[in-house]
Design a protein around this motif. Structure first.
Motif, PDB file in Angstrom:
ATOM      1  N   UNK A   1       1.067  -1.557  -0.043  1.00  0.00           N
ATOM      2  CA  UNK A   1      -0.044  -0.213  -0.073  1.00  0.00           C
ATOM      3  C   UNK A   1       0.375   1.105   0.242  1.00  0.00           C
ATOM      4  N   UNK A   2       2.321   1.277   0.550  1.00  0.00           N
ATOM      5  CA  UNK A   2       2.630   2.359   0.948  1.00  0.00           C
ATOM      6  C   UNK A   2       3.387   2.270  -0.498  1.00  0.00           C
ATOM      7  N   UNK A   3       4.220   1.563  -0.454  1.00  0.00           N
ATOM      8  CA  UNK A   3       5.268   1.769  -1.726  1.00  0.00           C
ATOM      9  C   UNK A   3       4.631   1.856  -3.404  1.00  0.00           C
ATOM     10  N   UNK A   4       3.494   0.630  -3.720  1.00  0.00           N
ATOM     11  CA  UNK A   4       3.386   0.920  -4.868  1.00  0.00           C
ATOM     12  C   UNK A   4       1.501   1.615  -4.892  1.00  0.00           C
ATOM     13  N   UNK A  56       0.502   9.884  -2.441  1.00  0.00           N
ATOM     14  CA  UNK A  56       0.757   8.461  -3.924  1.00  0.00           C
ATOM     15  C   UNK A  56       1.135   7.438  -2.754  1.00  0.00           C
ATOM     16  N   UNK A  57       1.889   6.046  -4.048  1.00  0.00           N
ATOM     17  CA  UNK A  57       2.852   5.553  -3.126  1.00  0.00           C
ATOM     18  C   UNK A  57       4.596   5.934  -3.890  1.00  0.00           C
ATOM     19  N   UNK A  58       5.886   5.669  -2.471  1.00  0.00           N
ATOM     20  CA  UNK A  58       7.186   6.133  -2.392  1.00  0.00           C
ATOM     21  C   UNK A  58       7.556   5.946  -4.283  1.00  0.00           C
ATOM     22  N   UNK A  59       6.730   4.380  -4.874  1.00  0.00           N
ATOM     23  CA  UNK A  59       7.217   5.150  -6.078  1.00  0.00           C
ATOM     24  C   UNK A  59       7.736   6.247  -6.670  1.00  0.00           C
ATOM     25  N   UNK A  60       6.060   6.599  -6.715  1.00  0.00           N
ATOM     26  CA  UNK A  60       5.293   7.128  -7.461  1.00  0.00           C
ATOM     27  C   UNK A  60       6.201   8.581  -7.943  1.00  0.00           C
ATOM     28  N   UNK A  86       9.812   2.346 -12.833  1.00  0.00           N
ATOM     29  CA  UNK A  86       9.089   2.179 -11.851  1.00  0.00           C
ATOM     30  C   UNK A  86       8.031   1.219 -12.248  1.00  0.00           C
ATOM     31  N   UNK A  87       7.359   0.776 -13.265  1.00  0.00           N
ATOM     32  CA  UNK A  87       6.074   0.112 -13.165  1.00  0.00           C
ATOM     33  C   UNK A  87       6.853  -1.109 -12.895  1.00  0.00           C
ATOM     34  N   UNK A  88       7.857  -1.933 -13.424  1.00  0.00           N
ATOM     35  CA  UNK A  88       8.641  -2.826 -13.484  1.00  0.00           C
ATOM     36  C   UNK A  88       9.323  -3.741 -11.578  1.00  0.00           C
ATOM     37  N   UNK A  89       9.317  -2.589 -10.852  1.00  0.00           N
ATOM     38  CA  UNK A  89       9.352  -2.784  -9.616  1.00  0.00           C
ATOM     39  C   UNK A  89       8.159  -3.140  -8.773  1.00  0.00           C
TER      40      UNK A  89
END
Length: 377
Positions: free
Chosen positions: A81-84, A91-95, A144-147
Motif C-alpha cells: 500500500x505504501x510503496x506501490x 501516492x505511493x513511494x515509487x510514484x 518504476x512500473x517494473x518494480x
C-alpha cells in the motif's frame, strides 16, 4: 541529496582564541559566495532492498495472523500500500520517486530505480531459507512500473539473510558512466541472521541474540544461522558506503523496536551515512504501523531530494554550527537543527523540502545563498 544541487558556496573560515582561558568563545566567520543555485543535471539511483521473509505475513503489531490478502492485512500488504498502491494520504513511494527525475539539457533524465528482495527461499531447510537476496529489477531509468509489478507478484517466505543480500545489492546499480547519487532503501521487519560461522554460545547467540529456535540452554539455538548477524550486516553497509552508496534503514513492525534489533539497526543506519538526527530517537526509521511506514518513506524522499552544500573542513562541534539561508527576495532564515544535518564530515544537507525547492528553483542571477558558520576541526 542530489548531486550538485547547490553550486553555492561557503566558505572561508577564520579561527582565533579568546584570551580568557576559563570561558572560551567559539571563533568562526564564514564568507558567502552568492552564486544562484542550479537544478540537478542527473537523477539519483535508488535501490529498494525489501525483506519478504516469512514474518512479513504477520501484522505490524507483532500478532501472528498470517493474514496477507485479508481485511486484517499483514506487513506485506501494508508495504504494498505504501510503496506501490498509495493511500488516501497520498501516492505511493515509487510514484513519488518518479518526481525526482532531473532536467538534463533539453530532456528529462529519469530517476534510476531497482529492486532487490530477500527471504526468497522457502522454509523447507535452513539452506533454502537463507539464500541471498535476488535482483528482481536492476537499477535503470523508467523501471518504476517494473518494480511495482515485481513487488505485487511476491509473497512472504524465508529467513533474513541481510548481510549477503546487501552484498548482492552492490551489483544492482547502474554503470552507465555517469556520476549519480546512489542510495539503498532497506526495509526489514526482523533481525539479520543466516551466518553459519557464528559460535553457538550464550555470549554470541543467547537471549535476544537468538532470532529463531531459541529453545536450548540460555536460549541458544541449534543452528548458527539462527544467531543475530550484526557484524556482517554492518560491514555490508560499510562496504556500500565505501563504494559511494548511502543506505537508509527502516525497521518495520514491533519486532524491530526493542533489544538487539534496535542496536543492530542503529549500527547499520549510522554506517550507511543516512542516519536520522535529533529529535529522532533512533538512527534508523522505526515504523510500527502502516502509517509510520508511510511517514518514514516520505522522510526518505525528502532526504534524497535534499540540498547539499560542500564544506571545506569538518565542524568542530555540531551544536556550534549555524546555517543561514538567504532567498532571492533577500529574506534570510536561520535553520533549526532539525532542518539540516551532516551527511558526512564535509557535506551539509538541508533537509527542509520547501527551502530546497525555493533555492533550487531560484531565477538565474538572484542572490540566493547559504552561509554556514562554524569553527573548523
Amino acid at each position: 541529496m542530489r548531486r550538485a544541487l547547490l553550486s553555492m558556496g561557503m566558505l572561508g573560515l577564520v579561527a582565533g582564541c579568546q584570551p580568557h582561558e576559563l570561558d572560551p568563545v567559539r571563533p568562526a566567520a564564514a564568507v558567502i559566495v552568492n552564486v544562484p543555485p542550479t537544478k540537478p543535471q542527473l537523477a539519483p539511483e535508488v535501490l529498494l532492498v525489501v525483506d519478504r521473509s516469512g514474518s512479513m505475513e504477520n501484522a505490524a503489531s507483532g500478532t501472528q495472523t498470517n493474514s496477507c490478502g485479508t481485511a486484517a492485512s499483514c506487513k506485506w500488504d501494508d508495504l504494498l500500500a505504501d510503496m506501490v498502491q498509495g493511500t488516501s494520504a497520498g501516492p505511493g513511494f515509487l510514484d513519488k520517486l518518479q518526481t525526482l527525475s532531473a532536467q538534463n539539457g533539453s530532456s528529462q533524465d529519469p530517476v534510476q530505480v531497482g529492486l532487490v528482495t530477500f527471504g526468497d527461499g522457502d522454509s523447507s531447510s535452513a539452506d533454502s531459507a537463507c539464500k541471498p537476496g535476488i535482483i528482481q529489477v536492476p537499477v535503470a531509468g523508467n523501471t518504476v512500473d517494473a518494480v511495482k509489478t515485481a513487488l505485487q507478484a511476491i509473497s512472504p517466505g524465508g529467513a533474513t539473510p541481510t548481510a549477503s543480500t546487501l552484498q548482492v545489492a552492490a551489483g544492482a546499480f547502474n554503470n552507465d558512466g555517469f556520476t549519480r547519487e546512489r542510495y539503498v532503501v532497506l526495509v526489514t521487519d526482523g533481525l539479520p541472521n543466516c551466518n553459519a560461522n557464528i559460535p553457538l554460545t550464550v555470549a554470541t547467540c543467547g537471549g535476544d541474540l537468538c532470532t529463531e529456535g531459541c529453545f536450548g540452554t540460555g536460549g541458544v539455538p541449534s543452528d548458527s544461522r539462527d544467531c543475530l548477524d550484526q557484524d556482517n550486516s554492518v560491514a555490508a553497509v560499510q562496504s556500500l558506503a565505501s563504494a559511494g552508496v548511502k543506505t537508509f534503514v527502516i525497521g518495520f513492525g514491533s519486532d524491530t523496536n526493542t533489544g538487539a534489533a534496535t542496536g543492530v539497526l542503529n549500527a547499520m543506519a549510522n554506517a550507511g551515512g543516512e542516519a536520522q538526527s535529533a529529535p529522532a530517537t533512533t538512527a534508523y526509521y522505526q515504523a510500527s504501523s502502516q502509517a509510520d511506514l508511510q511517514t518514514a518513506l516520505n522522510k526518505i524522499i525528502d532526504a534524497i531530494d535534499a540540498c547539499t552544500v560542500p564544506l571545506p573542513t569538518s565542524p568542530m562541534q555540531l551544536d556550534a554550527v549555524e546555517v543561514d539561508v538567504t532567498f532571492c527576495s533577500g529574506q534570510s532564515q536561520i535553520l533549526t537543527p532539525a532542518q539540516w544535518q551532516l551527511s558526512d564530515s564535509t557535506t551539509l544537507k538541508i533537509k527542509d523540502p520547501q527551502i530546497c525547492s525555493q533555492l533550487r528553483n531560484a531565477a538565474p542571477g538572484c542572490d540566493a545563498s547559504v552561509k554556514v558558520d562554524f569553527a573548523k576541526l
